[in-house]
Write an enzyme that holds these catalytic residues in place. Structure first.
Site, PDB file in Angstrom:
ATOM      1  N   ASN A   9       0.878  -1.179   0.000  1.00 31.79           N
ATOM      2  CA  ASN A   9       0.000   0.000   0.000  1.00 31.79           C
ATOM      3  C   ASN A   9       0.910   1.221   0.000  1.00 31.79           C
ATOM      4  O   ASN A   9       1.481   1.577   1.019  1.00 31.79           O
ATOM      5  CB  ASN A   9      -0.894  -0.020   1.251  1.00 31.79           C
ATOM      6  CG  ASN A   9      -1.721   1.250   1.388  1.00 31.79           C
ATOM      7  OD1 ASN A   9      -1.776   2.071   0.464  1.00 31.79           O
ATOM      8  ND2 ASN A   9      -2.355   1.417   2.533  1.00 31.79           N
ATOM      9  N   TRP A  10       1.021   1.827  -1.177  1.00 34.14           N
ATOM     10  CA  TRP A  10       1.962   2.957  -1.291  1.00 34.14           C
ATOM     11  C   TRP A  10       1.457   4.201  -0.579  1.00 34.14           C
ATOM     12  O   TRP A  10       2.196   5.166  -0.401  1.00 34.14           O
ATOM     13  CB  TRP A  10       2.195   3.294  -2.762  1.00 34.14           C
ATOM     14  CG  TRP A  10       2.993   2.277  -3.521  1.00 34.14           C
ATOM     15  CD1 TRP A  10       3.470   1.068  -3.066  1.00 34.14           C
ATOM     16  CD2 TRP A  10       3.434   2.383  -4.884  1.00 34.14           C
ATOM     17  NE1 TRP A  10       4.158   0.423  -4.062  1.00 34.14           N
ATOM     18  CE2 TRP A  10       4.147   1.208  -5.183  1.00 34.14           C
ATOM     19  CE3 TRP A  10       3.268   3.350  -5.877  1.00 34.14           C
ATOM     20  CZ2 TRP A  10       4.714   0.985  -6.445  1.00 34.14           C
ATOM     21  CZ3 TRP A  10       3.832   3.131  -7.138  1.00 34.14           C
ATOM     22  CH2 TRP A  10       4.550   1.954  -7.410  1.00 34.14           C
ATOM     23  N   GLY A 170       2.548   2.409  10.868  1.00 32.31           N
ATOM     24  CA  GLY A 170       3.525   3.480  10.716  1.00 32.31           C
ATOM     25  C   GLY A 170       4.217   3.879  12.011  1.00 32.31           C
ATOM     26  O   GLY A 170       4.883   4.909  12.078  1.00 32.31           O
ATOM     27  N   SER A 208       3.384  -2.085  10.426  1.00 32.16           N
ATOM     28  CA  SER A 208       4.826  -2.180  10.667  1.00 32.16           C
ATOM     29  C   SER A 208       5.403  -3.563  10.347  1.00 32.16           C
ATOM     30  O   SER A 208       6.290  -4.049  11.039  1.00 32.16           O
ATOM     31  CB  SER A 208       5.160  -1.772  12.108  1.00 32.16           C
ATOM     32  OG  SER A 208       4.800  -0.409  12.327  1.00 32.16           O
ATOM     33  N   GLY A 229       2.863  -1.086   4.314  1.00 36.51           N
ATOM     34  CA  GLY A 229       2.936   0.336   4.022  1.00 36.51           C
ATOM     35  C   GLY A 229       4.367   0.758   3.717  1.00 36.51           C
ATOM     36  O   GLY A 229       4.881   0.550   2.615  1.00 36.51           O
ATOM     37  N   GLY A 230       5.020   1.353   4.706  1.00 41.93           N
ATOM     38  CA  GLY A 230       6.346   1.933   4.505  1.00 41.93           C
ATOM     39  C   GLY A 230       7.341   1.024   3.799  1.00 41.93           C
ATOM     40  O   GLY A 230       8.066   1.458   2.892  1.00 41.93           O
TER      41      GLY A 230
END
Ligand code: 13P
Length: 247
Positions: A9-10, A170, A208, A229-230
């Protein structure tokens, strides 16, 4: 045995140049013995589709409208996502629930619209830190999932579910594999009561997930991959997570 699914998920990151590099890197690093997809910002879907031509990496969006078409300025329909070849769309991400006041029912309606047009919804559920501390984790995720099950009815078996504890997104804090598995088992049981296809449905963990914790999370019996994510923005990290899913 469910094949693992890893979805990047950008969020609201990227540029044409950065995306080209990232996608070229992923093409080189794969394929993996897992299903892999990237959910990118709307303006970049078309170029992502081109860049991924000839690969097994799927692509999708991060949200869609609950409507098919019409006077809904700024919205993007699942009809359009299907038109442009999206396999997946994330719905009900906690950032949309929090910043755009999306209700459980709106999320369910978005999931229904996606399925109606052949786009697989990745339905996110998860509790906040305050809800976890108040012992409400199970009640919250069950309430969020129940709205979707009720709305999808016999199509329930066609969605992907993602458990993303809000406090782990995050933040660098991850649910321990045992904590995550406990919630996944609750969700699996709820799906089991709703559809005879629950055993084949994938429940992803997000929050995370990194190269160094992915393998242990993915080894849990009801964790069928990750929503990343990240770490999905770096070729080496995302590729390592996809490798961890391939065991
Ligand atoms: P992080 O992996 O950056 O914690 O984000 C998780 C997430 O929200 C994926 O949808």
């Amino acid at each position: 045995m469910r094949k693992k699914l890893v979805v990047g998920n950008w969020k609201m990151h990227g540029s044409r140049a950065a995306n080209a590099q990232l996608l070229a890197g992923l093409k080189e690093a794969g394929p993996w013995n897992a299903d892999v997809a990237v959910c990118v910002p709307f303006p970049y879907i078309a170029e992502t589709a081109l860049a991924l031509t000839g690969t097994v990496i799927a692509y999708g969006a991060q949200d869609c409208s609950s409507h098919e078409q019409g006077a809904y300025t700024g919205e993007v329909s699942s009809v359009m996502l299907q038109d442009i070849g999206c396999r997946y769309v994330i719905v009900g991400h906690s950032e949309r629930r929090a910043y755009h006041a999306e209700s459980d029912q709106l999320v369910a309606d978005k999931a229904k619209a996606a399925l109606a047009h052949g786009v697989t919804p990745i339905v996110c559920v998860g509790e906040t830190r305050a809800e976890r501390e108040a012992g409400q984790t199970e009640a919250v995720v069950k309430r969020q999932l129940a709205a979707v099950i009720h709305t999808l009815g016999h199509c329930t078996g066609e969605m992907v579910v993602a458990y993303e504890p809000v406090w782990a997104i995050g933040t660098g804090l991850t649910a321990t594999p045992a904590e995550a598995q406990a919630v996944h088992a609750v969700l699996r049981a709820q799906l089991h009561a709703a559809t005879d296809r629950s055993g084949a449905m994938r429940i992803l963990y997000g929050g995370s997930v990194k190269a160094d914790n992915a393998a242990e999370l993915f080894s849990q019996p009801d964790i069928d991959g990750g929503l990343i994510g990240g770490a999905s923005l770096k070729v080496a990290d995302f590729a390592a997570i996809c490798r961890a899913a391939a065991h």
